[in-house]
Design a protein around this motif. Structure first.
Motif, short mmCIF file in Angstrom:
data_model
loop_
_atom_site.label_atom_id
_atom_site.label_comp_id
_atom_site.label_asym_id
_atom_site.label_seq_id
_atom_site.Cartn_x
_atom_site.Cartn_y
_atom_site.Cartn_z
N GLY A 120 0.81 -1.09 0.00
CA GLY A 120 -0.08 0.03 0.07
C GLY A 120 0.66 1.25 -0.04
N ALA A 121 1.68 1.16 0.88
CA ALA A 121 2.76 2.26 0.85
C ALA A 121 3.55 2.80 -0.54
N LEU A 122 3.95 1.53 -1.14
CA LEU A 122 4.78 1.70 -2.37
C LEU A 122 3.73 2.29 -3.42
N LEU A 123 2.45 1.57 -3.60
CA LEU A 123 1.42 2.14 -4.61
C LEU A 123 1.20 4.00 -4.31
N ALA A 124 0.96 4.18 -2.75
CA ALA A 124 0.63 5.51 -2.46
C ALA A 124 1.89 6.44 -3.39
N ARG A 125 3.09 5.95 -2.80
CA ARG A 125 4.20 6.99 -3.31
C ARG A 125 4.09 6.90 -4.82
N VAL A 126 4.36 5.85 -5.47
CA VAL A 126 4.30 5.67 -7.11
C VAL A 126 3.25 6.54 -7.31
N ALA A 127 2.05 6.80 -7.01
CA ALA A 127 0.96 7.46 -7.73
C ALA A 127 1.43 8.84 -7.68
N LEU A 128 2.29 9.45 -6.60
CA LEU A 128 2.74 10.76 -6.61
C LEU A 128 3.53 11.01 -7.83
N LEU A 129 4.26 10.10 -8.48
CA LEU A 129 5.31 10.24 -9.42
C LEU A 129 4.55 10.27 -10.62
N GLU A 130 3.17 10.05 -10.91
CA GLU A 130 2.59 10.20 -12.29
C GLU A 130 2.74 11.58 -13.03
N GLY A 131 3.29 11.24 -14.17
CA GLY A 131 3.64 12.15 -15.29
C GLY A 131 4.99 12.54 -15.29
N LEU A 132 5.88 12.16 -14.34
CA LEU A 132 7.14 12.43 -14.43
C LEU A 132 7.97 11.99 -15.69
N PRO A 133 8.84 12.59 -16.24
CA PRO A 133 9.39 12.07 -17.52
C PRO A 133 10.49 10.92 -17.17
N THR A 134 10.23 9.80 -18.04
CA THR A 134 11.17 8.66 -17.86
C THR A 134 12.79 9.13 -17.96
N THR A 135 12.94 10.20 -18.51
CA THR A 135 14.47 10.41 -18.63
C THR A 135 14.93 10.82 -16.94
N VAL A 136 14.20 11.02 -16.63
CA VAL A 136 14.60 11.61 -14.94
C VAL A 136 15.22 10.39 -14.37
N ILE A 137 14.78 9.20 -14.63
CA ILE A 137 15.71 8.08 -14.14
C ILE A 137 17.08 8.08 -14.16
N SER A 138 17.57 8.32 -15.56
CA SER A 138 18.81 8.15 -15.79
C SER A 138 19.45 9.35 -14.94
N GLU A 139 18.69 10.40 -15.00
CA GLU A 139 19.58 11.63 -14.10
C GLU A 139 19.74 11.46 -12.80
N VAL A 140 18.65 10.77 -12.26
CA VAL A 140 18.77 10.32 -10.60
C VAL A 140 19.76 9.28 -10.50
N LEU A 141 20.08 8.45 -11.35
CA LEU A 141 20.98 7.31 -11.26
C LEU A 141 22.45 7.92 -11.34
N ALA A 142 22.46 8.80 -12.07
CA ALA A 142 23.88 9.76 -12.46
C ALA A 142 24.32 10.58 -11.22
N GLU A 143 23.09 11.38 -11.06
CA GLU A 143 23.53 12.68 -10.04
C GLU A 143 23.13 12.26 -8.66
N ARG A 144 22.14 11.29 -8.34
CA ARG A 144 21.86 11.16 -6.94
C ARG A 144 22.00 9.93 -6.20
N ILE A 145 22.48 8.92 -6.95
CA ILE A 145 22.56 7.61 -6.35
C ILE A 145 24.24 7.51 -6.06
N THR A 146 24.57 7.02 -4.99
CA THR A 146 25.98 6.60 -4.40
C THR A 146 25.92 5.35 -3.83
#
Length: 290
Positions: A120-146
């Motif tokens: 339930g918590a996963l679905l609630a959080r993912v719903a808040l990401l609706e409309g986010l461009p998929t290109t953001v995933i590669s940006e987050v991987l490169a810039e925010r993940i350590t």
């Protein structure tokens, strides 16, 4: 026979501390797996006040783990990803970019501490990401993940010794596949973020992979090796990891949430992922080069 292992940050474990505990517990000779960082000794019996000793050593920046001596080296590593193999929660980082970071982080913290149902918590959080461009995933991987220190050495060393390595995440394949490839995992399991026309739909593919899926993965992978769950080393930090941590022969709560630490016998709060090698009796000079 049991083995008591003391682990601290490099340069933080004093020989006098090791000798004091060894003498108090009537242990065997201390073996230093890494100078000023990790030492271990054998004990015939675990003292009844071991938990009190653990608490006092935590105040000194030292982890104490006591486990049976037999069968310490494992043939399967099964690891959580978020806040375990990497330092971040991927969904939280996506939420920051989407402008809903505070709302999502609050849900994540409660879910990982076992206060909310994971699915339930996963679905609630993912719903808040609706409309986010998929290109953001590669940006987050490169810039925010350590990466959590020691992860590459952990995977490489266990694989060099013949173990299978599996990354099991309640997070997302878009991140887990990249993290797994970078660290050298043999297999990756995670949830799939759904997308349409270059944007996230706010949903994930079914079935949702949570606590039970991690337990099933541990059973499946050990069975494929012709072994039982006792041959596995599992590591995680959140409530959805408790099933696999409890089933594995060695289950380690790494920098874990309070509710998780309360249920785990082996806890690492001051060492990094190389502590999982020390717990298996590897010395630092035995680590494989990633």
């Amino acid at each position: 026979m049991h083995i008591a292992t003391l682990v601290a940050a490099p340069g933080r474990l004093a020989p006098a501390m090791v000798e004091t505990l060894r003498n108090a517990w009537g242990g065997g000779d201390a073996v230093w797996l890494a100078p000023d960082e990790t030492a271990e000794f054998a004990v015939a019996e675990v003292p009844g006040h071991a938990e009190d000793v653990w608490r006092s050593l935590q105040d000194e920046g030292v982890d104490l783990c006591v486990q049976p001596a037999q069968g310490r080296r494992k043939q399967l590593l099964i690891a959580d990803m978020d806040s375990t193999m990497i330092r971040q929660e991927c969904i939280d980082e996506l939420a920051e970019v989407a402008g809903v970071g505070e709302r999502v982080r609050e849900i994540t913290a409660r879910a990982m501490n076992g206060e909310l149902d994971f699915e339930g918590a996963l679905l609630a959080r993912v719903a808040l990401l609706e409309g986010l461009p998929t290109t953001v995933i590669s940006e987050v991987l490169a810039e925010r993940i350590t990466y959590m220190p020691g992860g590459a050495a952990l995977v490489a060393t266990m694989k060099a010794d013949g173990a299978r390595t599996v990354l099991v995440s309640g997070g997302f394949t878009a991140f887990a596949e990249a993290v797994g490839a970078t660290l050298g995992f043999d297999r990756v399991q995670a949830n799939e973020l759904l997308e349409h026309d270059g944007a996230l739909t706010g949903d994930v593919a079914r079935p949702i992979l949570g606590r039970d899926a991690k337990v099933e993965a541990l059973r499946r992978e050990t069975a494929a090796l012709g072994l039982g769950p006792e041959a596995a080393l599992a590591v995680g930090d959140g409530a959805n990891d408790l099933g696999m941590l409890g089933l594995a022969g060695t289950g380690v709560a790494l920098h874990a949430k309070p509710a998780v630490q309360a249920e785990c016998r082996l806890r690492v709060n001051h060492g990094d992922l190389t502590a999982l090698l020390y717990l298996q009796g590897y010395a630092r000079d035995e680590f494989a080069t990633p």
